[in-house]
Design a protein around this motif. Sequence first.
Motif, PDB file in Angstrom:
ATOM      1  N   LEU A  99       0.775  -1.301   0.126  1.00  0.00           N
ATOM      2  CA  LEU A  99      -0.106   0.011   0.025  1.00  0.00           C
ATOM      3  C   LEU A  99       0.969   1.114   0.018  1.00  0.00           C
ATOM      4  N   VAL A 100       1.950   1.150   0.895  1.00  0.00           N
ATOM      5  CA  VAL A 100       2.672   2.312   0.906  1.00  0.00           C
ATOM      6  C   VAL A 100       3.589   2.659  -0.287  1.00  0.00           C
ATOM      7  N   TYR A 101       4.090   1.510  -0.871  1.00  0.00           N
ATOM      8  CA  TYR A 101       4.880   1.479  -2.061  1.00  0.00           C
ATOM      9  C   TYR A 101       4.025   2.135  -3.411  1.00  0.00           C
ATOM     10  N   GLN A 102       2.793   1.583  -3.285  1.00  0.00           N
ATOM     11  CA  GLN A 102       1.903   2.191  -4.267  1.00  0.00           C
ATOM     12  C   GLN A 102       1.579   3.874  -4.173  1.00  0.00           C
ATOM     13  N   GLU A 103       1.415   4.108  -3.025  1.00  0.00           N
ATOM     14  CA  GLU A 103       1.101   5.329  -2.698  1.00  0.00           C
ATOM     15  C   GLU A 103       2.382   6.263  -2.877  1.00  0.00           C
ATOM     16  N   ALA A 104       3.448   5.877  -2.720  1.00  0.00           N
ATOM     17  CA  ALA A 104       4.717   6.504  -2.723  1.00  0.00           C
ATOM     18  C   ALA A 104       4.903   6.678  -4.441  1.00  0.00           C
ATOM     19  N   GLN A 105       4.702   5.727  -5.303  1.00  0.00           N
ATOM     20  CA  GLN A 105       4.689   5.735  -6.665  1.00  0.00           C
ATOM     21  C   GLN A 105       3.686   6.788  -7.136  1.00  0.00           C
ATOM     22  N   ARG A 106       2.587   7.107  -6.735  1.00  0.00           N
ATOM     23  CA  ARG A 106       1.670   7.909  -7.125  1.00  0.00           C
ATOM     24  C   ARG A 106       1.983   9.422  -6.754  1.00  0.00           C
ATOM     25  N   GLN A 107       2.811   9.393  -5.651  1.00  0.00           N
ATOM     26  CA  GLN A 107       3.383  10.851  -5.258  1.00  0.00           C
ATOM     27  C   GLN A 107       4.550  11.161  -6.248  1.00  0.00           C
ATOM     28  N   GLY A 108       5.217  10.111  -6.917  1.00  0.00           N
ATOM     29  CA  GLY A 108       6.254  10.316  -7.895  1.00  0.00           C
ATOM     30  C   GLY A 108       7.768  10.290  -7.153  1.00  0.00           C
ATOM     31  N   ILE A 109       7.501   9.364  -6.071  1.00  0.00           N
ATOM     32  CA  ILE A 109       8.811   8.889  -5.324  1.00  0.00           C
ATOM     33  C   ILE A 109       9.573   7.946  -5.999  1.00  0.00           C
ATOM     34  N   SER A 110      10.940   7.955  -6.107  1.00  0.00           N
ATOM     35  CA  SER A 110      11.758   6.874  -6.654  1.00  0.00           C
ATOM     36  C   SER A 110      13.095   6.762  -6.195  1.00  0.00           C
ATOM     37  N   VAL A 111      13.779   5.907  -6.850  1.00  0.00           N
ATOM     38  CA  VAL A 111      15.028   5.745  -6.347  1.00  0.00           C
ATOM     39  C   VAL A 111      15.896   5.264  -7.500  1.00  0.00           C
ATOM     40  N   THR A 112      17.118   6.043  -7.645  1.00  0.00           N
ATOM     41  CA  THR A 112      17.821   5.957  -8.624  1.00  0.00           C
ATOM     42  C   THR A 112      18.801   4.918  -8.493  1.00  0.00           C
ATOM     43  N   PRO A 113      19.411   4.465  -9.875  1.00  0.00           N
ATOM     44  CA  PRO A 113      20.236   3.204  -9.612  1.00  0.00           C
ATOM     45  C   PRO A 113      21.718   3.551  -8.703  1.00  0.00           C
ATOM     46  N   GLN A 114      21.860   4.677  -8.713  1.00  0.00           N
ATOM     47  CA  GLN A 114      22.983   4.954  -7.683  1.00  0.00           C
ATOM     48  C   GLN A 114      22.796   4.898  -6.273  1.00  0.00           C
ATOM     49  N   GLU A 115      21.511   5.400  -6.270  1.00  0.00           N
ATOM     50  CA  GLU A 115      21.104   5.575  -4.621  1.00  0.00           C
ATOM     51  C   GLU A 115      20.982   4.075  -4.326  1.00  0.00           C
ATOM     52  N   LEU A 116      20.368   3.330  -5.144  1.00  0.00           N
ATOM     53  CA  LEU A 116      20.442   1.747  -4.550  1.00  0.00           C
ATOM     54  C   LEU A 116      21.855   1.204  -4.221  1.00  0.00           C
ATOM     55  N   ALA A 117      22.797   1.459  -5.338  1.00  0.00           N
ATOM     56  CA  ALA A 117      24.259   0.979  -5.433  1.00  0.00           C
ATOM     57  C   ALA A 117      24.769   1.359  -3.999  1.00  0.00           C
ATOM     58  N   ASP A 118      24.635   2.529  -3.584  1.00  0.00           N
ATOM     59  CA  ASP A 118      25.061   3.238  -2.454  1.00  0.00           C
ATOM     60  C   ASP A 118      24.518   2.494  -1.133  1.00  0.00           C
ATOM     61  N   ALA A 119      23.249   2.360  -1.223  1.00  0.00           N
ATOM     62  CA  ALA A 119      22.578   1.731  -0.117  1.00  0.00           C
ATOM     63  C   ALA A 119      23.229   0.221   0.410  1.00  0.00           C
ATOM     64  N   LEU A 120      23.387  -0.466  -0.881  1.00  0.00           N
ATOM     65  CA  LEU A 120      24.116  -2.003  -0.886  1.00  0.00           C
ATOM     66  C   LEU A 120      25.303  -1.700  -0.307  1.00  0.00           C
TER      67      LEU A 120
END
Length: 635
Positions: free
Chosen positions: A101-122
């Motif tokens: 539910l939260v993921y769907q709402e986040a997408q509706r709000q235009g929130i995303s994660v870039t490949p670089q942000e994912l790599a940094d988090a890993l």
Amino acid sequence: MLKQMRDWFRYLKWLLLLIVLVFILLYVAPLRDSGVSARRQQDEKWAAKVNGATISIGAFQSYARRLDSMYTQLLGDQYAQQRSMIRIGRQAIESLVEQELVYQEAQRQGISVTPQELADALRRDPSFQENGQFIGVERYRALFGAGHQSIGEFEEQRRRDLVVDKFRMMVGDGVTVSDSEVEQEFLKKNEKTSVDYLVVDPAKARAKSPSGEAELQRWYDGHKDRYMRGEGRKGIYVLFRAADLAAAQNVTDEEVAAAYERQKATRYSNGEQRRASHVLFKTDNAAPPDVVAKVEKKARDILKRARAGEDFAALARKYSEDSSAASGGDLGLFGRGQMVKEFEDAAFSLPVGVISDPVRTVYGFHIIKVTDSRPARIVPLEEARDTLRQELRLEIARPEILKRSTAFARAAAGGKLEAVANSQGLSVQQTGDVRPGDALPGVIASQPVVERMLGLTPGGVSDAIPIPSGQVVVQVTGTVPPAPRPFQEARAQVQKDLEEDSARQAVSGALRSARGSGGLRTLARALKVDLKSQSDVARGAALPGLPPDPAIEKQIATLSPGSIGDPITTSAGVVVLSVKERRDHREELSSQRDSVSDGLLRQRQDRLYRALVKRLREHSQVQLNQPLVDSLDRV
């Protein structure tokens, strides 16, 4: 109390093994076996659907395994006893639905994660670090070589988690706390108050003559607001009975025999059993030694009478403080592991007909009389056959009932329940006027249906609601205004309230006489009760021997030192208290302000987030594979 505990533990041993078997079925060989279990699971290949998005059975099983591992580490050996109450399946599916539910709402709000942000988090993830440094791409990829989850699946889930984290941070960014709120939170945690108090038994304080019907009626007429029932609903519903469909299911003798063999060593293996009656004299573990001694003396006095030949059941009905008193103290048959250890040791060591010395447990002192003893036995297949066959038929029927009722609810949405039911030849029934706490007339354990109705407006149609006999789809057709309960229905509560009020007024009169001549000490002597003292009472903490009570908490927080509060009626009796001293440690506020502010801020952010999730759930289409969830939580 012991009786309730016995009931809860009754099937604990076989339930634990059953849970293990269910886990094996879910995690090791789903949908491979032939027979009843395979037929039961073949219809649904998903754990939940959220606004059309599917949560897979694999994701559900994986999350449940993680929860199971977490609770095993946290609770150790106690986990096995508490698992059925923790409800792993329910927790897992609700968490996954919330995340979706939260993921769907986040997408509706235009929130995303870039490949670089994912790599940094890993790279920052401690699971992929050694000596504080990322282990490198090759070693990272090698970790997924032989696992059940591919690197792509893992990174996609991590990306979704980061989206949800971003959304949660966005929600919390607008939350603030003021300096005065920080101060109040500090005082709540650090203010300590010393209190004198006394507790008066209402029966000893009020007038001895019982209240007449006319007096009760006058009290009821003057206090109808106390007996109000909230706004209700009325509607129509369709009940999809699992038993109706189960009757047509074919279960072979071989399937029944196989189910019996799987459960023979647990469900159908009855260990040695005892039947006992008891008289309980309650005492708190934290009670002072003089109080414990008085309770033990009372128990020994009754023990002498029981051993002298007085009827044990009559003594239990008169003196026992357990819920079993009404049945003469009878606890029925129980096996080992169903009672607290001290009680069990005594019951299984006594011959039939013998009465024990007082036995001390966490509940108090017990006088125990063993009335029957039964050796261990295994229930034969012939005794279990009919029950098992019906259970297996229901296992086959329930997924189909869920499927049919869910499809019906979709078709009936928008106030079309009666029309759709008529087109399908289904019986439509009236709910009548229902209010909070009610069940549907003649439908056992249907309170969840009424609870769902209270959240709907006229014309609203529910989703499929599970009850023991099947699934219900209900449509609200109108509202029912709040109204007081009828006098006869409320009579017992009216009498209790009137007697408590009479006792409070009697104590108030005695207090007026005592205020100028020694205060609480004089009042305690006049009422022949003990004057108690308690130091360092924190805000919101209950006084020893008393239940939490907002009125008591308010007096402790607001009375000036040396003053006496008005009498307060509680379930433990009429309470009168006086504040002796209050220390608030304000001098430490400046050094703790930041930590208190951060804690209060996180609390408010979490409350806001939970409220948002609740709103998303209320405005979303969520469908659960309830049989799958129940397979982990079956009790």
